[in-house]
Design an enzyme around this catalytic site. Structure first.
Site, PDB file in Angstrom:
ATOM      1  N   ILE A  94     -17.089  -7.092  -0.985  1.00 50.78           N
ATOM      2  CA  ILE A  94     -15.951  -6.356  -1.548  1.00 50.78           C
ATOM      3  C   ILE A  94     -16.058  -6.263  -3.064  1.00 50.78           C
ATOM      4  O   ILE A  94     -15.821  -5.202  -3.658  1.00 50.78           O
ATOM      5  CB  ILE A  94     -14.632  -7.026  -1.127  1.00 50.78           C
ATOM      6  CG1 ILE A  94     -14.430  -6.882   0.381  1.00 50.78           C
ATOM      7  CG2 ILE A  94     -13.446  -6.413  -1.877  1.00 50.78           C
ATOM      8  CD1 ILE A  94     -13.197  -7.577   0.915  1.00 50.78           C
ATOM      9  N   ARG A  96      -6.455 -12.774  -1.379  1.00 51.91           N
ATOM     10  CA  ARG A  96      -5.361 -13.286  -0.560  1.00 51.91           C
ATOM     11  C   ARG A  96      -4.296 -13.846  -1.495  1.00 51.91           C
ATOM     12  O   ARG A  96      -4.599 -14.318  -2.588  1.00 51.91           O
ATOM     13  CB  ARG A  96      -5.845 -14.389   0.396  1.00 51.91           C
ATOM     14  CG  ARG A  96      -6.709 -13.887   1.542  1.00 51.91           C
ATOM     15  CD  ARG A  96      -5.901 -13.045   2.515  1.00 51.91           C
ATOM     16  NE  ARG A  96      -6.686 -12.627   3.677  1.00 51.91           N
ATOM     17  CZ  ARG A  96      -7.352 -11.492   3.754  1.00 51.91           C
ATOM     18  NH1 ARG A  96      -7.354 -10.670   2.693  1.00 51.91           N
ATOM     19  NH2 ARG A  96      -8.012 -11.173   4.841  1.00 51.91           N
ATOM     20  N   HIS A 143      -0.115  -4.719   0.787  1.00 49.96           N
ATOM     21  CA  HIS A 143      -1.393  -5.027   1.433  1.00 49.96           C
ATOM     22  C   HIS A 143      -1.992  -3.791   2.112  1.00 49.96           C
ATOM     23  O   HIS A 143      -2.229  -3.767   3.317  1.00 49.96           O
ATOM     24  CB  HIS A 143      -1.221  -6.152   2.457  1.00 49.96           C
ATOM     25  CG  HIS A 143      -2.490  -6.912   2.707  1.00 49.96           C
ATOM     26  ND1 HIS A 143      -2.509  -8.217   3.120  1.00 49.96           N
ATOM     27  CD2 HIS A 143      -3.797  -6.550   2.600  1.00 49.96           C
ATOM     28  CE1 HIS A 143      -3.759  -8.629   3.264  1.00 49.96           C
ATOM     29  NE2 HIS A 143      -4.567  -7.632   2.953  1.00 49.96           N
ATOM     30  N   GLY A 199      -4.914  -2.226   0.966  1.00 48.95           N
ATOM     31  CA  GLY A 199      -6.260  -1.987   0.478  1.00 48.95           C
ATOM     32  C   GLY A 199      -7.176  -1.319   1.491  1.00 48.95           C
ATOM     33  O   GLY A 199      -8.119  -0.620   1.130  1.00 48.95           O
ATOM     34  N   SER A 200      -6.907  -1.513   2.777  1.00 46.43           N
ATOM     35  CA  SER A 200      -7.749  -0.903   3.818  1.00 46.43           C
ATOM     36  C   SER A 200      -7.056   0.284   4.481  1.00 46.43           C
ATOM     37  O   SER A 200      -7.492   0.742   5.540  1.00 46.43           O
ATOM     38  CB  SER A 200      -8.081  -1.940   4.897  1.00 46.43           C
ATOM     39  OG  SER A 200      -6.903  -2.349   5.581  1.00 46.43           O
TER      40      SER A 200
END
Length: 298
Positions: free
Chosen positions: A137, A217, A265, A267-268
Site C-alpha cells: 500500500i 488502522r 474508512h 479507502g477501498s
C-alpha cells in the site's frame, strides 16, 4: 420558529441512528447562531422525535419521512447546501455524497470576492513525504503522489526495500522521518508493537507545518494526543480514513476541529477494488474446499 419540510410520510421508527457532520462542526454552527441564518440539516429517514426536538429550535430541517431508504439521487440532491446530515448506519455516505455537500460554500454564498488566503492549504510540489511502512500500500501511494512534484520520499521500517528505488525513496529511521517530512503517512500494518505509535511524543517531533495522514488502522494513533497536537497547532492538520472505534462517535473531539478531516474508512471504495475483494474471497473459499492453499491466507 422551527421550519421543517417533510418529503414523504410513513410509519414505523428506524434504529441505528447516527449523525454525520458534513462541513461545519456543531460547535462552530451554534456559537455563531445569532449572526447567521439557521443551519440546514437533512434527515435521511423517519427517526425518533427526540433527536428532531434537539434540532428544532435551532435548525431548518428537511426530512425523507419513510421507513425505506432515501433514493440515491434524492440523497445527493438534498445534501447539497446542507450544514449537517442526520443519517443511518445503513445509508451509503461516500465520495459522491460528500462532494455534493462540499459545494455548500458556493451555494450558500461563502464564495465571495477572491481572497488569497481563503481555504488555503499546502501543496505537494517540492515537499518531503514520509511513509511509515513502505509495503504494498505504501508503494502504491508513493507511485500516485510522484506526478505531483514531490521533492523527496522518505520511508521507515524494519529494513531497506529494493522497490523503493522506483520512486527514489530514502530509508531513514523513524525519528528522522518525523523531523524532515511535510506529510507523514501511516501505511503500515497494525501490530502489538506499533499500537499507539503516533502519540504525544511522536507529534512533538514533527514539523509545525506537517500534515498527518492515516490510512492504516485507527489503533496506530492515540487520538487524544492527536487532538491536542491539532488543537495547539503543534502540527498543521490531519486526514483520517480510519479511526478507533469505527464509526467514530459523533461526540469525538476530533470532529470539532477545522484542521482534521475524517472519512468513513472508504479507502477501498471503488467498484474495481470492492469487486476484486469479492473475487478474492470467492477464490479463497474454493481453494479451501479443494484442500489447496488459499491465495490470501491470514
Amino acid at each position: 420558529m422551527f421550519t421543517s419540510r417533510v418529503i414523504r410520510q410513513s410509519s414505523r421508527l428506524t434504529r441505528g441512528l447516527y449523525l454525520v457532520l458534513v462541513q461545519r462542526c456543531t460547535a462552530q454552527l451554534f456559537s455563531s447562531m445569532s449572526n447567521m441564518p439557521k443551519p440546514k440539516v437533512y434527515v435521511t429517514r423517519r427517526v425518533p422525535q427526540e433527536g428532531l426536538k434537539v434540532l428544532e429550535p435551532h435548525c431548518e430541517i428537511t426530512q425523507w419521512d419513510s421507513e425505506k431508504p432515501v433514493p440515491r439521487a434524492e440523497l445527493i440532491q438534498q445534501v447539497a447546501g446542507k450544514d449537517a446530515l442526520f443519517c443511518l448506519l445503513t445509508d451509503k455516505i461516500d465520495a459522491d455524497v460528500l462532494d455534493a455537500a462540499a459545494t455548500q460554500s458556493v451555494r450558500d454564498g461563502g464564495w465571495g470576492t477572491w481572497d488569497p488566503l481563503w481555504m488555503l492549504g499546502q501543496g505537494l510540489e517540492g515537499s518531503t513525504v514520509g511513509i511509515v511502512g513502505l509495503g504494498r500500500i505504501g508503494m502504491a501511494v508513493a507511485r500516485r503522489l510522484s506526478p505531483f512534484g514531490v521533492s523527496k520520499f522518505l520511508y521507515s521500517g524494519h529494513h531497506p526495500k529494493e522497490e523503493a528505488n522506483e520512486v527514489g525513496a530514502e530509508f531513514v529511521d523513524f525519528e528522522t522521518l518525523l523531523g524532515k517530512s511535510d506529510f507523514v503517512l501511516g501505511c503500515c500494518a497494525l501490530t502489538k508493537e506499533n499500537q499507539g505509535l503516533f502519540n504525544k511524543k511522536t507529534f512533538s517531533k514533527m514539523k509545525s507545518n506537517a500534515v498527518f495522514i492515516n490510512t492504516s488502522r485507527g489503533g496506530l494513533v492515540n487520538q487524544e494526543d492527536l487532538y491536542d497536537a491539532l488543537k495547539s497547532k503543534q502540527i498543521a492538520a490531519a486526514g483520517l480514513d480510519v479511526t478507533s472505534p469505527e464509526p467514530l462517535p459523533t461526540n469525538s473531539l476530533l470532529l470539532t476541529l477545522n484542521n482534521c478531516v475524517v472519512l468513513p474508512h472508504i479507502g477501498s471504495a471503488t467498484e474495481k477494488a470492492r469487486g476484486a475483494m469479492s473475487a478474492l474471497t470467492g477464490r479463497n473459499i474454493m481453494a479451501f474446499l479443494r484442500g489447496e492453499k488459499m491465495p490470501c491466507q491470514i
